[in-house]
Design a protein around this motif. Structure first.
Motif, PDB file in Angstrom:
ATOM      1  N   GLY A  40      10.876  55.926  10.260  1.00  0.00           N
ATOM      2  CA  GLY A  40      10.228  56.388   9.043  1.00  0.00           C
ATOM      3  C   GLY A  40      11.183  57.239   8.211  1.00  0.00           C
ATOM      4  N   GLN A  65       7.073  53.397  22.557  1.00  0.00           N
ATOM      5  CA  GLN A  65       5.987  52.469  22.264  1.00  0.00           C
ATOM      6  C   GLN A  65       5.070  52.354  23.483  1.00  0.00           C
ATOM      7  OE1 GLN A  65       5.557  50.563  19.218  1.00  0.00           O
ATOM      8  NE2 GLN A  65       7.026  52.138  18.597  1.00  0.00           N
ATOM      9  N   GLY A  80       2.339  54.284  14.706  1.00  0.00           N
ATOM     10  CA  GLY A  80       3.697  53.775  14.839  1.00  0.00           C
ATOM     11  C   GLY A  80       4.085  53.479  16.270  1.00  0.00           C
ATOM     12  N   SER A  81       3.517  54.246  17.213  1.00  0.00           N
ATOM     13  CA  SER A  81       3.839  54.089  18.628  1.00  0.00           C
ATOM     14  C   SER A  81       2.845  53.217  19.383  1.00  0.00           C
ATOM     15  CB  SER A  81       3.862  55.468  19.295  1.00  0.00           C
ATOM     16  OG  SER A  81       2.569  56.053  19.214  1.00  0.00           O
ATOM     17  N   ASP A 111       6.335  50.909  14.661  1.00  0.00           N
ATOM     18  CA  ASP A 111       7.642  51.549  14.486  1.00  0.00           C
ATOM     19  C   ASP A 111       8.845  50.689  14.845  1.00  0.00           C
ATOM     20  OD1 ASP A 111       6.708  53.928  13.490  1.00  0.00           O
ATOM     21  OD2 ASP A 111       6.966  55.060  15.347  1.00  0.00           O
ATOM     22  N   ASN A 148      13.006  55.908  20.602  1.00  0.00           N
ATOM     23  CA  ASN A 148      11.702  55.520  20.083  1.00  0.00           C
ATOM     24  C   ASN A 148      10.790  55.163  21.249  1.00  0.00           C
ATOM     25  OD1 ASN A 148       9.874  52.981  19.111  1.00  0.00           O
ATOM     26  ND2 ASN A 148      10.066  54.492  17.489  1.00  0.00           N
ATOM     27  N   SER A 180      11.468  57.288  14.529  1.00  0.00           N
ATOM     28  CA  SER A 180      10.412  56.307  14.268  1.00  0.00           C
ATOM     29  C   SER A 180      10.867  55.210  13.316  1.00  0.00           C
ATOM     30  CB  SER A 180       9.196  57.012  13.653  1.00  0.00           C
ATOM     31  OG  SER A 180       9.511  57.493  12.346  1.00  0.00           O
ATOM     32  N   HIS A 196      11.109  48.642  12.426  1.00  0.00           N
ATOM     33  CA  HIS A 196      11.719  49.512  11.415  1.00  0.00           C
ATOM     34  C   HIS A 196      12.827  50.362  12.040  1.00  0.00           C
ATOM     35  CE1 HIS A 196       8.680  48.536   8.389  1.00  0.00           C
ATOM     36  NE2 HIS A 196       7.779  48.651   9.340  1.00  0.00           N
ATOM     37  N   ALA A 197      12.572  50.848  13.258  1.00  0.00           N
ATOM     38  CA  ALA A 197      13.580  51.667  13.937  1.00  0.00           C
ATOM     39  C   ALA A 197      14.832  50.852  14.236  1.00  0.00           C
ATOM     40  CB  ALA A 197      12.990  52.249  15.225  1.00  0.00           C
ATOM     41  N   ARG A 235       9.623  52.296   3.521  1.00  0.00           N
ATOM     42  CA  ARG A 235       8.570  52.106   4.509  1.00  0.00           C
ATOM     43  C   ARG A 235       7.319  52.901   4.159  1.00  0.00           C
ATOM     44  NH1 ARG A 235       8.403  53.466  11.020  1.00  0.00           N
ATOM     45  NH2 ARG A 235       6.282  52.666  11.282  1.00  0.00           N
TER      46      ARG A 235
END
Length: 285
Positions: free
Chosen positions: A23, A46, A214-215, A54, A44, A21, A57-58, A206
């Motif tokens: 995170g 989405q 996040g997704s 997310d 990841n 993620s 950041h990923a 984060r």
């Protein structure tokens, strides 16, 4: 300290891929692999119609770690298909559990389809490192009970069985050592995952976002609620739980009704906080 313990777990058997993620938890797991010279694939997920928080950041974390990343944008129809498979695998119709686990299901399936046989997750990072904001306000004795591994459930293991892949959770494997760190040390900065943030430095800044946010999968709640209005069920359920229960029963699943402390909606047993894991009802006030 924490990443070092994760690396000890990873060293016993590294993962081919990581459900990522961007995170703190999945980043720490990825960093543990990098420190040992491994380059797992990061995956990841989405929701295509409503991407979450997310992906940026990923992408940045993967760049800084020097690891390959695949971001999959999943259409709503595929997310709903995953929801059905998740209900069958975890045998619950709790909307929060099902929606969050649907993210994990698609990530594990993506990793498998890309050739991974073993997939790492960040499961247990929040529980061990005091990652949830509500944990910061719990009395110490209550927090200690919450941090008891025997009370935890992570759907990734059931989903992995359904998908034919193996899941590893380095935080969970290192739980004995990481839980020995005094709680006071974990909360001394007033933020969740205080120690882990310090270890990760710039990669640990984060904010905490649940998987559904996040997704972007939190958009599923509205769709599931709309679908629920079109089905007949034999329980007084509304919202997303109504349609998820329809899926549950269509799959031929059933559960024992509680003799003591039954849920007023589905009849399953409530926990000591009057929360029903089966349907998501909460009557704790």
């Amino acid at each position: 300290m924490i990443v070092e313990r994760l690396a000890e777990s990873v060293a016993r058997r590294p993962c081919d891929a990581i459900a990522f993620s961007g995170g703190l938890d999945s980043t720490a797991v990825a960093l543990a692999h990098v420190k040992l010279g491994h380059r797992p694939l990061l995956v990841n997920v989405q929701l295509a119609e409503s991407p979450g928080t997310d992906a940026p950041h990923a992408v940045e974390a993967a760049r800084r770690l020097g690891l390959p990343l695949v971001v999959r944008y999943v259409p709503m129809w595929e997310a709903l298909a995953a929801v059905e498979e998740v209900v069958k695998a975890i045998k619950l119709f709790n909307p929060m559990e099902v929606v969050n686990c649907s993210v994990q299901y698609i990530a594990l399936k993506l990793a498998r389809d890309l050739g991974a046989r073993t997939v790492c997750t960040g499961d247990a990072g929040d529980e061990i490192c005091v990652g949830y904001s509500f944990m910061l306000t719990k009395p110490r004795e209550e927090l200690a009970r919450y941090m008891d591994p025997s009370r935890w459930y992570f759907c990734s293991f059931d989903l992995a069985k359904a998908l034919g892949v193996e899941v590893k959770a380095p935080f969970l494997e290192a739980a004995q050592h990481l839980l020995a760190i005094p709680i006071e040390e974990k909360i001394k900065c007033g933020l969740g995952k205080c120690l882990l943030r310090q270890e990760l430095g710039d990669l640990g800044q984060r904010r905490k976002d649940p998987a559904e946010v996040g997704s972007g999968f939190h958009a599923l709640y509205k769709t599931l609620e709309e679908l629920g209005r079109k089905v007949e069920v034999d329980l007084p359920l509304d919202g997303p739980a109504r349609y998820l229960y329809h899926i549950y029963r269509k799959a031929g699943l059933s559960y024992p009704k509680a003799r003591r402390n039954p849920c007023p909606r589905c009849g399953a047993e409530l926990d000591d906080k009057r929360y029903c894991k089966m349907c998501g009802y909460y009557g704790g006030g």
